[in-house]
Design an enzyme around this catalytic site. Structure first.
Site, mmCIF file in Angstrom:
data_model
loop_
_atom_site.group_PDB
_atom_site.id
_atom_site.type_symbol
_atom_site.label_atom_id
_atom_site.label_comp_id
_atom_site.label_asym_id
_atom_site.label_seq_id
_atom_site.Cartn_x
_atom_site.Cartn_y
_atom_site.Cartn_z
ATOM 1 N N HIS A 46 14.965 3.781 -3.050
ATOM 2 C CA HIS A 46 13.455 4.008 -2.812
ATOM 3 C C HIS A 46 13.104 4.545 -4.094
ATOM 4 O O HIS A 46 13.536 5.872 -4.478
ATOM 5 C CB HIS A 46 13.151 4.876 -1.606
ATOM 6 C CG HIS A 46 11.774 5.559 -1.709
ATOM 7 N ND1 HIS A 46 10.544 4.651 -1.268
ATOM 8 C CD2 HIS A 46 10.972 6.713 -2.006
ATOM 9 C CE1 HIS A 46 9.435 5.305 -1.328
ATOM 10 N NE2 HIS A 46 9.751 6.344 -1.874
ATOM 11 N N HIS A 48 9.205 4.498 -7.310
ATOM 12 C CA HIS A 48 8.124 4.126 -7.612
ATOM 13 C C HIS A 48 8.090 3.936 -9.186
ATOM 14 O O HIS A 48 7.881 4.948 -9.901
ATOM 15 C CB HIS A 48 6.904 5.026 -7.270
ATOM 16 C CG HIS A 48 7.145 5.586 -5.793
ATOM 17 N ND1 HIS A 48 5.865 5.108 -4.821
ATOM 18 C CD2 HIS A 48 7.639 6.111 -4.968
ATOM 19 C CE1 HIS A 48 6.125 5.582 -3.622
ATOM 20 N NE2 HIS A 48 7.234 6.320 -3.858
ATOM 21 N N GLU A 121 2.349 -1.690 -1.985
ATOM 22 C CA GLU A 121 1.857 -0.428 -1.138
ATOM 23 C C GLU A 121 0.582 -0.670 -0.503
ATOM 24 O O GLU A 121 -0.406 -1.517 -1.001
ATOM 25 C CB GLU A 121 1.549 0.582 -2.074
ATOM 26 C CG GLU A 121 1.300 1.885 -1.224
ATOM 27 C CD GLU A 121 1.317 3.182 -2.088
ATOM 28 O OE1 GLU A 121 2.636 3.974 -2.007
ATOM 29 O OE2 GLU A 121 0.438 3.528 -2.967
ATOM 30 N N HIS A 158 1.431 2.849 3.536
ATOM 31 C CA HIS A 158 1.921 4.080 2.757
ATOM 32 C C HIS A 158 2.618 5.258 3.602
ATOM 33 O O HIS A 158 3.550 5.770 3.390
ATOM 34 C CB HIS A 158 0.890 4.462 2.069
ATOM 35 C CG HIS A 158 0.719 5.960 1.414
ATOM 36 N ND1 HIS A 158 0.304 7.346 1.881
ATOM 37 C CD2 HIS A 158 1.680 6.112 0.010
ATOM 38 C CE1 HIS A 158 0.817 8.171 0.790
ATOM 39 N NE2 HIS A 158 1.273 7.561 0.097
ATOM 40 N N HIS A 185 6.882 5.729 4.133
ATOM 41 C CA HIS A 185 6.990 7.039 4.108
ATOM 42 C C HIS A 185 6.873 7.617 5.411
ATOM 43 O O HIS A 185 5.566 7.724 6.057
ATOM 44 C CB HIS A 185 6.091 7.909 2.974
ATOM 45 C CG HIS A 185 6.382 7.328 1.562
ATOM 46 N ND1 HIS A 185 5.428 6.528 1.124
ATOM 47 C CD2 HIS A 185 7.169 7.525 0.597
ATOM 48 C CE1 HIS A 185 5.798 6.301 -0.110
ATOM 49 N NE2 HIS A 185 6.768 6.999 -0.510
ATOM 50 N N GLU A 188 7.718 13.016 6.519
ATOM 51 C CA GLU A 188 8.216 13.570 5.131
ATOM 52 C C GLU A 188 7.923 15.002 4.997
ATOM 53 O O GLU A 188 9.048 15.796 4.703
ATOM 54 C CB GLU A 188 7.548 12.854 3.921
ATOM 55 C CG GLU A 188 7.793 13.410 2.541
ATOM 56 C CD GLU A 188 7.209 12.549 1.530
ATOM 57 O OE1 GLU A 188 6.900 11.311 1.571
ATOM 58 O OE2 GLU A 188 7.489 12.744 0.341
ATOM 59 N N ASP A 292 12.847 8.510 -5.412
ATOM 60 C CA ASP A 292 11.673 8.680 -5.163
ATOM 61 C C ASP A 292 11.356 8.438 -6.723
ATOM 62 O O ASP A 292 11.947 8.155 -7.557
ATOM 63 C CB ASP A 292 11.183 10.089 -4.550
ATOM 64 C CG ASP A 292 9.844 9.663 -3.743
ATOM 65 O OD1 ASP A 292 9.277 8.494 -3.728
ATOM 66 O OD2 ASP A 292 9.546 10.534 -2.806
HETATM 67 ZN ZN LIG Z 1 8.029 7.630 -2.376
#
Ligand SMILES: [Zn+2]
Length: 349
Positions: A46, A48, A121, A158, A185, A188, A292
């Site tokens: 995972h 971005h 996304e 998202h 996600h 979290e 992340d």
């Molecule tokens: Zn993330």
């Protein structure tokens, strides 16, 4: 294997086994210690990549969301390229990436030499438009998939609060019917639970400050219970984070066959709490690791996620999370280190 070793000759692995046994069989061989572990290339399940040029943030999760929104113009194909170069420099074997915009995703599917999944996304809260948005997205996935060299294409709703319930349901049905993966996600931050269960808190203030309608019709349930009720859990869905969960929710995830990715350093940086490894392991879930983005983590090297937990979690669990569980989460075969493996394909930690 604890205390294992590889016998290497001419650049290839000739034998694997316990170090003591190898020493006994090959007493003349020079012993070279290579850190904490020897594994196939690790998997960053995972990230971005388009946040690779966004300044790094540390602080509460709702403030992080504001930070990312404020820097959204930095999410360009150039940032994606920079992130991919860092993954390659770290020797990653595969990756799962969330793409904020189509340009970045298109660049990645045409250029990535690494396998994995790029998830587009999805942020869309108007339930009236769910059907039209879902079919447009499914077409987009199919179109990008045809252009892709090494990557599978999927979608990333998202969070449970940024996608309307009918859209989430429809995307889950389409993912199962058409065979594309979802990553989301979930559970979290404590603020996410507060928003979903009580409709208030620091996240509720964000849309209002941007001139957008407030979050409405929230389910009054914790994130995982909400997804279970909607019927969207299952092997087509990978949950990222899963920090704010109780044992019953972990059981729901285990029974549904959903996959899980943990990002421990990002969770620490954004005051999200600690992933309950013991609960997940107790219920037989296989957990992968992700960094992340560089907006909340110091680097994209997933070995450093595992090393941050070294001594707290069984090292064999951590090694598996960064390798086999990562490949499986992304739907890929796990490479093995065996007789004949080039030593260049062995990663040391
Ligand atoms: Zn993330």
């Amino acid at each position: 294997m604890r205390h294992g070793g590889l016998l290497v000759q001419g650049g290839y692995v000739v034998r694997t086994g316990p170090l003591e046994e190898l020493r006994r069989c090959y007493p003349e061989a020079e012993v070279v210690h290579r850190g904490k572990a020897l594994t196939p290339p690790v998997v960053n399940a995972h990230t971005h990549l388009d946040l690779s040029t966004t300044p790094r943030f540390q602080g509460p999760y709702p403030a992080f969301i504001r930070h990312v929104i404020a820097h959204r113009s930095s999410r360009t194909p150039a940032a994606v390229r920079q992130g991919l170069a860092e993954l390659q420099k770290n020797g990653a074997g595969a990756f799962g990436d969330i793409a904020y915009n189509l340009e970045g995703a298109a660049w990645l599917v045409e250029n990535s030499p690494l396998p994995g999944v790029v998830y587009l996304e999805v942020i869309h809260r108007n339930p009236q438009e769910a059907e039209a948005v879902a079919s447009r997205l499914a077409h987009l996935v199919a179109r990008l998939q045809r252009r892709s060299r090494r990557l599978r294409v999927g979608l990333a709703p998202h969070t449970p609060f940024n996608v309307s319930p009918p859209l989430l349901k429809r995307l889950s049905e389409l993912a199962q019917k058409e065979g594309f993966p979802l990553q989301m996600h979930v559970a979290e931050s404590p603020e996410e639970t507060e928003l979903l269960t009580q409709g208030r808190g620091a996240l509720q203030a964000i849309p209002q400050s941007l001139g957008l309608p407030p979050y409405q019709d929230l389910p009054g349930l914790t994130p995982v219970r909400y997804l279970a009720k909607l019927g969207v859990l299952g092997p087509h869905l990978t949950l990222v984070h899963g920090v704010q969960v109780d044992e019953e929710e972990v059981q729901m995830l285990a029974q549904s066959g959903s996959r899980v990715v943990s990002c421990p350093r990002s969770n620490a940086a954004l005051d999200c709490g600690e992933f309950p490894w013991a609960l997940y392991l107790k219920h037989g879930l296989e957990v992968a690791l992700g960094t992340d983005s560089l907006a909340s983590s110091p680097d994209l090297d997933v070995r450093n996620e595992a090393l941050a937990l070294w001594g707290k979690v069984d090292p064999r669990v951590l090694v598996r999370a960064a390798t086999r569980s990562g490949y499986r989460t992304l739907g890929l075969e796990t490479p093995r280190i065996t007789r004949g493996t080039p030593v260049s394909q062995v990663q040391s930690w």
